[in-house]
Write a protein that holds these residues in place. Structure first.
Motif, PDB file in Angstrom:
ATOM      1  N   GLY A  18       0.819  -1.213   0.000  1.00  0.00           N
ATOM      2  CA  GLY A  18       0.000   0.000   0.000  1.00  0.00           C
ATOM      3  C   GLY A  18       0.852   1.262   0.000  1.00  0.00           C
ATOM      4  O   GLY A  18       0.530   2.243  -0.675  1.00  0.00           O
ATOM      5  N   ASP A  19       1.947   1.226   0.743  1.00  0.00           N
ATOM      6  CA  ASP A  19       2.887   2.355   0.788  1.00  0.00           C
ATOM      7  C   ASP A  19       3.495   2.591  -0.599  1.00  0.00           C
ATOM      8  O   ASP A  19       3.457   3.710  -1.138  1.00  0.00           O
ATOM      9  CB  ASP A  19       3.968   2.020   1.842  1.00  0.00           C
ATOM     10  N   ALA A  20       4.016   1.531  -1.196  1.00  0.00           N
ATOM     11  CA  ALA A  20       4.683   1.657  -2.507  1.00  0.00           C
ATOM     12  C   ALA A  20       3.704   2.065  -3.605  1.00  0.00           C
ATOM     13  O   ALA A  20       4.040   2.862  -4.490  1.00  0.00           O
ATOM     14  CB  ALA A  20       5.360   0.335  -2.871  1.00  0.00           C
ATOM     15  N   VAL A  25       0.994   8.613  -5.917  1.00  0.00           N
ATOM     16  CA  VAL A  25      -0.059   9.623  -6.047  1.00  0.00           C
ATOM     17  C   VAL A  25      -0.267  10.413  -4.741  1.00  0.00           C
ATOM     18  O   VAL A  25      -1.296  11.073  -4.567  1.00  0.00           O
ATOM     19  CB  VAL A  25      -1.391   8.977  -6.512  1.00  0.00           C
ATOM     20  N   GLU A  26       0.736  10.363  -3.847  1.00  0.00           N
ATOM     21  CA  GLU A  26       0.610  11.105  -2.596  1.00  0.00           C
ATOM     22  C   GLU A  26       0.487  12.603  -2.887  1.00  0.00           C
ATOM     23  O   GLU A  26       1.230  13.144  -3.715  1.00  0.00           O
ATOM     24  CB  GLU A  26       1.819  10.844  -1.674  1.00  0.00           C
ATOM     25  N   PHE A  27      -0.416  13.235  -2.185  1.00  0.00           N
ATOM     26  CA  PHE A  27      -0.700  14.680  -2.279  1.00  0.00           C
ATOM     27  C   PHE A  27      -1.384  15.102  -3.571  1.00  0.00           C
ATOM     28  O   PHE A  27      -1.506  16.301  -3.848  1.00  0.00           O
ATOM     29  CB  PHE A  27       0.567  15.518  -2.050  1.00  0.00           C
ATOM     30  N   VAL A  56       9.571   1.742  -0.913  1.00  0.00           N
ATOM     31  CA  VAL A  56       8.627   2.167   0.112  1.00  0.00           C
ATOM     32  C   VAL A  56       9.111   3.476   0.732  1.00  0.00           C
ATOM     33  O   VAL A  56      10.231   3.933   0.460  1.00  0.00           O
ATOM     34  CB  VAL A  56       8.458   1.082   1.200  1.00  0.00           C
ATOM     35  N   THR A  57       8.272   4.080   1.579  1.00  0.00           N
ATOM     36  CA  THR A  57       8.623   5.380   2.171  1.00  0.00           C
ATOM     37  C   THR A  57       8.710   5.257   3.693  1.00  0.00           C
ATOM     38  O   THR A  57       8.827   4.163   4.237  1.00  0.00           O
ATOM     39  CB  THR A  57       7.603   6.463   1.754  1.00  0.00           C
ATOM     40  N   ASP A  58       8.630   6.401   4.348  1.00  0.00           N
ATOM     41  CA  ASP A  58       8.760   6.458   5.812  1.00  0.00           C
ATOM     42  C   ASP A  58       7.772   5.555   6.554  1.00  0.00           C
ATOM     43  O   ASP A  58       8.101   5.041   7.625  1.00  0.00           O
ATOM     44  CB  ASP A  58       8.601   7.906   6.301  1.00  0.00           C
ATOM     45  N   ASP A  59       6.591   5.361   5.970  1.00  0.00           N
ATOM     46  CA  ASP A  59       5.591   4.528   6.656  1.00  0.00           C
ATOM     47  C   ASP A  59       6.182   3.151   6.970  1.00  0.00           C
ATOM     48  O   ASP A  59       6.149   2.687   8.114  1.00  0.00           O
ATOM     49  CB  ASP A  59       4.347   4.381   5.774  1.00  0.00           C
ATOM     50  N   THR A  60       6.716   2.514   5.942  1.00  0.00           N
ATOM     51  CA  THR A  60       7.261   1.163   6.115  1.00  0.00           C
ATOM     52  C   THR A  60       8.588   1.185   6.862  1.00  0.00           C
ATOM     53  O   THR A  60       8.826   0.335   7.733  1.00  0.00           O
ATOM     54  CB  THR A  60       7.437   0.487   4.747  1.00  0.00           C
ATOM     55  N   VAL A 105      13.683   8.796   2.970  1.00  0.00           N
ATOM     56  CA  VAL A 105      13.193   9.487   1.783  1.00  0.00           C
ATOM     57  C   VAL A 105      12.146  10.551   2.155  1.00  0.00           C
ATOM     58  O   VAL A 105      11.967  11.532   1.437  1.00  0.00           O
ATOM     59  CB  VAL A 105      12.658   8.452   0.760  1.00  0.00           C
ATOM     60  N   ASP A 106      11.505  10.369   3.312  1.00  0.00           N
ATOM     61  CA  ASP A 106      10.496  11.333   3.752  1.00  0.00           C
ATOM     62  C   ASP A 106      10.394  11.253   5.271  1.00  0.00           C
ATOM     63  O   ASP A 106      10.722  10.227   5.872  1.00  0.00           O
ATOM     64  CB  ASP A 106       9.132  11.011   3.113  1.00  0.00           C
ATOM     65  N   CYS A 107       9.957  12.363   5.893  1.00  0.00           N
ATOM     66  CA  CYS A 107       9.707  12.368   7.333  1.00  0.00           C
ATOM     67  C   CYS A 107       8.682  13.449   7.617  1.00  0.00           C
ATOM     68  O   CYS A 107       8.880  14.606   7.243  1.00  0.00           O
ATOM     69  CB  CYS A 107      10.998  12.642   8.116  1.00  0.00           C
ATOM     70  N   ALA A 253      -1.996   9.285   0.279  1.00  0.00           N
ATOM     71  CA  ALA A 253      -2.344   7.980  -0.313  1.00  0.00           C
ATOM     72  C   ALA A 253      -1.391   6.867   0.099  1.00  0.00           C
ATOM     73  O   ALA A 253      -1.795   5.705   0.148  1.00  0.00           O
ATOM     74  CB  ALA A 253      -2.381   8.099  -1.829  1.00  0.00           C
ATOM     75  N   ASP A 254      -0.119   7.203   0.376  1.00  0.00           N
ATOM     76  CA  ASP A 254       0.785   6.109   0.786  1.00  0.00           C
ATOM     77  C   ASP A 254       0.408   5.610   2.187  1.00  0.00           C
ATOM     78  O   ASP A 254       0.479   4.413   2.462  1.00  0.00           O
ATOM     79  CB  ASP A 254       2.257   6.536   0.722  1.00  0.00           C
ATOM     80  N   THR A 255      -0.036   6.515   3.041  1.00  0.00           N
ATOM     81  CA  THR A 255      -0.363   6.123   4.417  1.00  0.00           C
ATOM     82  C   THR A 255      -1.745   5.474   4.501  1.00  0.00           C
ATOM     83  O   THR A 255      -1.896   4.430   5.150  1.00  0.00           O
ATOM     84  CB  THR A 255      -0.264   7.347   5.343  1.00  0.00           C
TER      85      THR A 255
HETATM   86 MN    MN Z   1       5.190   8.083   3.449  1.00  0.00          MN
END
Ligand code: MN
Ligand code: MN
Length: 303
Positions: A18-20, A25-27, A56-60, A105-107, A253-255
């Motif tokens: 879901g994160d990837a 399309v986040e934001f 993946v991003t910060d969520d994972t 990659v993000d925080c 959308a990633d979260t």
């Molecule tokens: Mn994220």
């Protein structure tokens, strides 16, 4: 692989999928997604973070950081934990600092502020703050659910302690505990009717999370996040349908994608995750999740 292990792995891998998928399309607004992708349904990377496909991003990566800390802290620390078993919470705080210094990659802003406060002041929690209603503490709590499965008191203590390192807000707490308990039900194979009744009861207790009629807001405000997750999770029983509908709602959308992937992944199990998505995830991510799932379930003890 037994049923519990399959559902737990389904939750964690579903979260990463879901994160990837959602990060692309986040934001974005739903109509911007429709214009650019029609229906966004493939893990292709890109997005505002310019990700590689399957990244993946910060969520994972924050989940993995928390999971590592729980494994290092151990089950005994949790068992004798009284409000203020500082050692375990410091292990978690240190893991967040290490994660932060790895240049993720993000925080999120609230996560950054909390981690900086812990780094500089060593405090395990900040004061109650009306601005702490973001979904950062909620999004990373999956490892706590696995590590404390069957011990609701430990689940609540560790969840709140890990959350307070960065977020101190009643609705963040309520969301973190509520979605964690729903995940616990799904992991133990509760029938759909029981899960539905649990959700119905929860939104009576916390009316902010009522999601019907769905308002269509999918921001990082924890109320919007929870409403979006519950709406799409209950609208679609199928993992793929639930996840595609969620991420095409855009915004965070990633979260929202990660949390729907987590709950729907627990519902269907790892064996039933769409292979075309699973194979897109980066191999080190899949390996870390697979190892951690086994270790965290072992912490929780026999079931
Ligand atoms: Mn994220
Ligand atoms: Mn996000």
């Amino acid at each position: 692989m037994n049923d519990l292990h399959d559902r737990a792995l389904g939750a964690y891998l579903g979260f990463a999928i879901g994160d990837a998928l959602g990060a692309t399309v986040e934001f974005m607004l739903p109509r911007e997604i429709a214009y650019q992708y029609g229906v966004h349904r493939d893990i292709v990377g890109g997005g505002w973070l310019k990700l590689m496909p399957g990244q993946v991003t910060d969520d994972t990566t924050m989940c993995l950081a928390l999971g590592n800390a729980l494994l290092a802290g151990g089950t005994q620390a949790m068992a004798r934990h009284v409000q203020g078993d500082e050692a375990l919470v410091r292990t978690i705080g240190d893991a967040y600092v290490k994660w932060f210094k790895s240049k993720p990659v993000d925080c999120g802003n609230t996560c950054r502020r909390g981690i900086m406060r812990y780094m500089h002041e060593g405090t395990l929690r900040g004061p109650l703050n009306p601005g702490d209603g973001g979904n950062g503490a909620l999004m990373r709590n999956l490892p706590t659910v696995l590590a404390t499965l069957g011990d609701d008191a430990a689940f609540e203590r560790v969840s709140i302690a890990q959350a307070r390192l960065t977020h101190h807000h009643p609705l963040s707490d309520a969301a973190t505990l509520g979605l964690g308990r729903l995940l616990g039900l799904l992991l133990r194979g509760a029938p759909q009717i029981d899960c539905q009744q649990w959700v119905d009861q929860w939104v009576v207790e916390v009316p902010d999370f009522r999601f019907s009629p769905y308002r269509g807001y999918a921001t990082a405000y924890v109320v919007d996040t929870v409403q979006t997750v519950l709406h799409y999770l209950t609208l679609h029983q199928d993992f793929e349908a639930a996840l595609i509908a969620t991420v095409n709602q855009g915004d965070d959308a990633d979260t929202t994608g990660a949390l729907v992937g987590m709950l729907a992944g627990a519902r269907c199990g790892a064996a039933n995750l769409p292979q075309r998505w699973l194979h897109r995830l980066q191999a080190p991510t899949v390996q870390a999740i697979t190892e951690q799932t086994r270790g965290l379930l072992a912490l929780a003890g026999p079931h």
